[in-house]
Each structure stands twice: as C-alpha cells, then as structure tokens.
Write a protein that holds these residues in place. Sequence first.
Motif, PDB file in Angstrom:
ATOM      1  N   ILE A  80      50.369  41.831  40.537  1.00 49.63           N
ATOM      2  CA  ILE A  80      51.585  41.720  41.342  1.00 49.63           C
ATOM      3  C   ILE A  80      51.255  41.203  42.736  1.00 49.63           C
ATOM      4  CG2 ILE A  80      53.409  43.072  42.470  1.00 49.63           C
ATOM      5  CD1 ILE A  80      53.361  44.854  39.893  1.00 49.63           C
ATOM      6  N   ALA A  81      50.218  41.744  43.356  1.00 50.05           N
ATOM      7  CA  ALA A  81      49.827  41.313  44.695  1.00 50.05           C
ATOM      8  C   ALA A  81      49.467  39.831  44.715  1.00 50.05           C
ATOM      9  CB  ALA A  81      48.658  42.154  45.205  1.00 50.05           C
ATOM     10  N   GLU A  82      48.687  39.392  43.737  1.00 50.45           N
ATOM     11  CA  GLU A  82      48.277  37.988  43.683  1.00 50.45           C
ATOM     12  C   GLU A  82      49.484  37.068  43.491  1.00 50.45           C
ATOM     13  OE1 GLU A  82      45.005  35.251  41.438  1.00 50.45           O
ATOM     14  OE2 GLU A  82      46.185  36.622  40.189  1.00 50.45           O
ATOM     15  N   LYS A  83      50.403  37.475  42.654  1.00 51.17           N
ATOM     16  CA  LYS A  83      51.532  36.615  42.304  1.00 51.17           C
ATOM     17  C   LYS A  83      52.605  36.554  43.402  1.00 51.17           C
ATOM     18  CE  LYS A  83      54.729  35.730  38.519  1.00 51.17           C
ATOM     19  NZ  LYS A  83      55.140  36.136  37.173  1.00 51.17           N
ATOM     20  N   ASP A 125      46.322  35.436  52.902  1.00 47.78           N
ATOM     21  CA  ASP A 125      46.755  35.445  51.512  1.00 47.78           C
ATOM     22  C   ASP A 125      45.798  36.344  50.722  1.00 47.78           C
ATOM     23  OD1 ASP A 125      48.895  33.692  51.848  1.00 47.78           O
ATOM     24  OD2 ASP A 125      47.682  31.919  51.401  1.00 47.78           O
ATOM     25  N   PRO A 126      46.289  37.005  49.682  1.00 48.43           N
ATOM     26  CA  PRO A 126      45.415  37.856  48.867  1.00 48.43           C
ATOM     27  C   PRO A 126      44.283  37.045  48.223  1.00 48.43           C
ATOM     28  CG  PRO A 126      47.708  38.312  48.390  1.00 48.43           C
ATOM     29  CD  PRO A 126      47.683  37.082  49.247  1.00 48.43           C
ATOM     30  N   GLU A 127      43.109  37.674  48.146  1.00 50.12           N
ATOM     31  CA  GLU A 127      41.961  37.074  47.468  1.00 50.12           C
ATOM     32  C   GLU A 127      41.750  37.809  46.154  1.00 50.12           C
ATOM     33  OE1 GLU A 127      38.524  37.069  49.971  1.00 50.12           O
ATOM     34  OE2 GLU A 127      39.586  36.067  51.609  1.00 50.12           O
ATOM     35  N   SER A 128      41.573  37.050  45.077  1.00 50.17           N
ATOM     36  CA  SER A 128      41.465  37.641  43.747  1.00 50.17           C
ATOM     37  C   SER A 128      40.138  37.290  43.095  1.00 50.17           C
ATOM     38  CB  SER A 128      42.614  37.121  42.872  1.00 50.17           C
ATOM     39  OG  SER A 128      42.537  37.664  41.579  1.00 50.17           O
ATOM     40  N   PHE A 129      39.587  38.250  42.346  1.00 48.02           N
ATOM     41  CA  PHE A 129      38.415  37.996  41.523  1.00 48.02           C
ATOM     42  C   PHE A 129      38.413  38.998  40.371  1.00 48.02           C
ATOM     43  CE2 PHE A 129      36.982  41.129  44.574  1.00 48.02           C
ATOM     44  CZ  PHE A 129      36.183  41.985  43.840  1.00 48.02           C
ATOM     45  N   PHE A 130      37.536  38.799  39.431  1.00 39.17           N
ATOM     46  CA  PHE A 130      37.409  39.711  38.298  1.00 39.17           C
ATOM     47  C   PHE A 130      36.048  40.387  38.350  1.00 39.17           C
ATOM     48  CE2 PHE A 130      40.842  37.037  37.019  1.00 39.17           C
ATOM     49  CZ  PHE A 130      41.683  37.882  36.313  1.00 39.17           C
ATOM     50  N   SER A 131      36.050  41.692  38.106  1.00 38.06           N
ATOM     51  CA  SER A 131      34.797  42.452  38.080  1.00 38.06           C
ATOM     52  C   SER A 131      33.999  42.057  36.846  1.00 38.06           C
ATOM     53  CB  SER A 131      35.087  43.951  38.064  1.00 38.06           C
ATOM     54  OG  SER A 131      35.636  44.323  36.812  1.00 38.06           O
ATOM     55  N   ASP A 132      32.758  42.508  36.796  1.00 37.04           N
ATOM     56  CA  ASP A 132      31.908  42.237  35.628  1.00 37.04           C
ATOM     57  C   ASP A 132      32.537  42.774  34.347  1.00 37.04           C
ATOM     58  OD1 ASP A 132      30.068  40.993  37.263  1.00 37.04           O
ATOM     59  OD2 ASP A 132      28.792  42.770  37.452  1.00 37.04           O
ATOM     60  N   GLY A 133      33.308  43.848  34.474  1.00 41.23           N
ATOM     61  CA  GLY A 133      33.976  44.445  33.319  1.00 41.23           C
ATOM     62  C   GLY A 133      35.299  43.788  32.964  1.00 41.23           C
ATOM     63  N   GLY A 134      35.709  42.761  33.716  1.00 39.55           N
ATOM     64  CA  GLY A 134      36.940  42.036  33.421  1.00 39.55           C
ATOM     65  C   GLY A 134      38.180  42.569  34.127  1.00 39.55           C
ATOM     66  N   THR A 135      38.023  43.520  35.044  1.00 31.85           N
ATOM     67  CA  THR A 135      39.151  44.076  35.788  1.00 31.85           C
ATOM     68  C   THR A 135      39.506  43.150  36.943  1.00 31.85           C
ATOM     69  OG1 THR A 135      38.473  46.326  35.268  1.00 31.85           O
ATOM     70  CG2 THR A 135      39.956  46.054  37.154  1.00 31.85           C
ATOM     71  N   GLN A 136      40.788  42.818  37.068  1.00 31.49           N
ATOM     72  CA  GLN A 136      41.210  42.002  38.194  1.00 31.49           C
ATOM     73  C   GLN A 136      41.222  42.852  39.462  1.00 31.49           C
ATOM     74  OE1 GLN A 136      45.036  40.032  37.951  1.00 31.49           O
ATOM     75  NE2 GLN A 136      44.537  38.724  39.680  1.00 31.49           N
ATOM     76  N   VAL A 137      40.675  42.294  40.544  1.00 32.49           N
ATOM     77  CA  VAL A 137      40.627  42.952  41.842  1.00 32.49           C
ATOM     78  C   VAL A 137      41.217  41.992  42.867  1.00 32.49           C
ATOM     79  CG1 VAL A 137      39.151  44.019  43.590  1.00 32.49           C
ATOM     80  CG2 VAL A 137      38.500  44.141  41.176  1.00 32.49           C
ATOM     81  N   VAL A 138      42.146  42.479  43.672  1.00 26.37           N
ATOM     82  CA  VAL A 138      42.755  41.674  44.729  1.00 26.37           C
ATOM     83  C   VAL A 138      42.618  42.448  46.034  1.00 26.37           C
ATOM     84  CG1 VAL A 138      44.939  40.749  45.615  1.00 26.37           C
ATOM     85  CG2 VAL A 138      44.365  40.474  43.210  1.00 26.37           C
ATOM     86  N   GLU A 159      61.755  38.261  36.089  1.00 33.20           N
ATOM     87  CA  GLU A 159      61.155  39.571  36.335  1.00 33.20           C
ATOM     88  C   GLU A 159      61.100  39.871  37.821  1.00 33.20           C
ATOM     89  OE1 GLU A 159      56.570  39.675  36.352  1.00 33.20           O
ATOM     90  OE2 GLU A 159      57.109  38.057  34.964  1.00 33.20           O
ATOM     91  N   THR A 160      61.128  41.143  38.156  1.00 31.01           N
ATOM     92  CA  THR A 160      60.925  41.574  39.529  1.00 31.01           C
ATOM     93  C   THR A 160      59.679  42.419  39.566  1.00 31.01           C
ATOM     94  OG1 THR A 160      62.267  43.540  39.245  1.00 31.01           O
ATOM     95  CG2 THR A 160      63.399  41.584  40.062  1.00 31.01           C
ATOM     96  N   PRO A 161      58.931  42.382  40.662  1.00 29.92           N
ATOM     97  CA  PRO A 161      57.661  43.086  40.696  1.00 29.92           C
ATOM     98  C   PRO A 161      57.809  44.583  40.918  1.00 29.92           C
ATOM     99  CG  PRO A 161      58.042  41.965  42.765  1.00 29.92           C
ATOM    100  CD  PRO A 161      59.155  41.569  41.825  1.00 29.92           C
TER     101      PRO A 161
END
Length: 112
Positions: free
Chosen positions: A54-57, A13-26, A109-111
């Motif tokens: 989209i990847a996370e969802k 499954d995708p792993e998600s986190f946020f960078s120090d600058g607030g950017t979502q990274v998956v 919605e569709t991705p």
Amino acid sequence: MNTCIITGNLGTDPESFFSDGGTQVVSFPIAFKSTKDKTDNWVKITCFNKTAEIAEKYLHKGARVGITGMLDQDKWKTDDGENRSTLKLIANSIEFIKTDGRGFENSEETPF
C-alpha cells in the motif's frame, strides 16, 4: 505495550526492496513539527507485506499520513568503532490524511 502514533509528511518517495525471504519492505522518512514554525524531527518508517504494498503504491513525497506502529531501535558501530543507534517505527497501519491522488486514478480499490 509498545504502540506509537505519529502524524507527518513523507520526506521522500517510499523506497522498496525484497528481503532474502521474499518479504516486501518499504521505508520512508516522516517529518513532524516540534513547534509551530519548525520542522526538525524525522522518524524512519518501515513497512512490511501488505502495508508495504500500500505504501509503495499510494504514497509519495509530501503526502500527509498518520502511522500507527511499534518503535524499534537499530544499533551499529561506525568504521571508527563508535556506537550509533536510531529509532524507527514499524508500521502496522497507515491513515491517509492528504495526498495528491497519485495511484488512485482508474482504480476501484481503496487502500484503507
């Protein structure tokens, strides 16, 4: 030009986190076959911003996707002082080939 297209199945499954600058990274690994009978190649996929959302969802382990992106290389030294490196693909777009529909129920919605 640095463009790569890969088709494969998510290994986790995708792993998600946020960078120090607030950017979502998956991130997630994609497995693909080098021969008809053997899956032995893996590439780490990294997504940012809207592609990460989209990847996370919508993605999950086993989903078959096509990824278009740019190759990048991570380099580091081990504790023993050995140089290591790995290639990863920075995703620009994701094409959904086969998924079990998780994330789509009750959604207008569709991705893609």
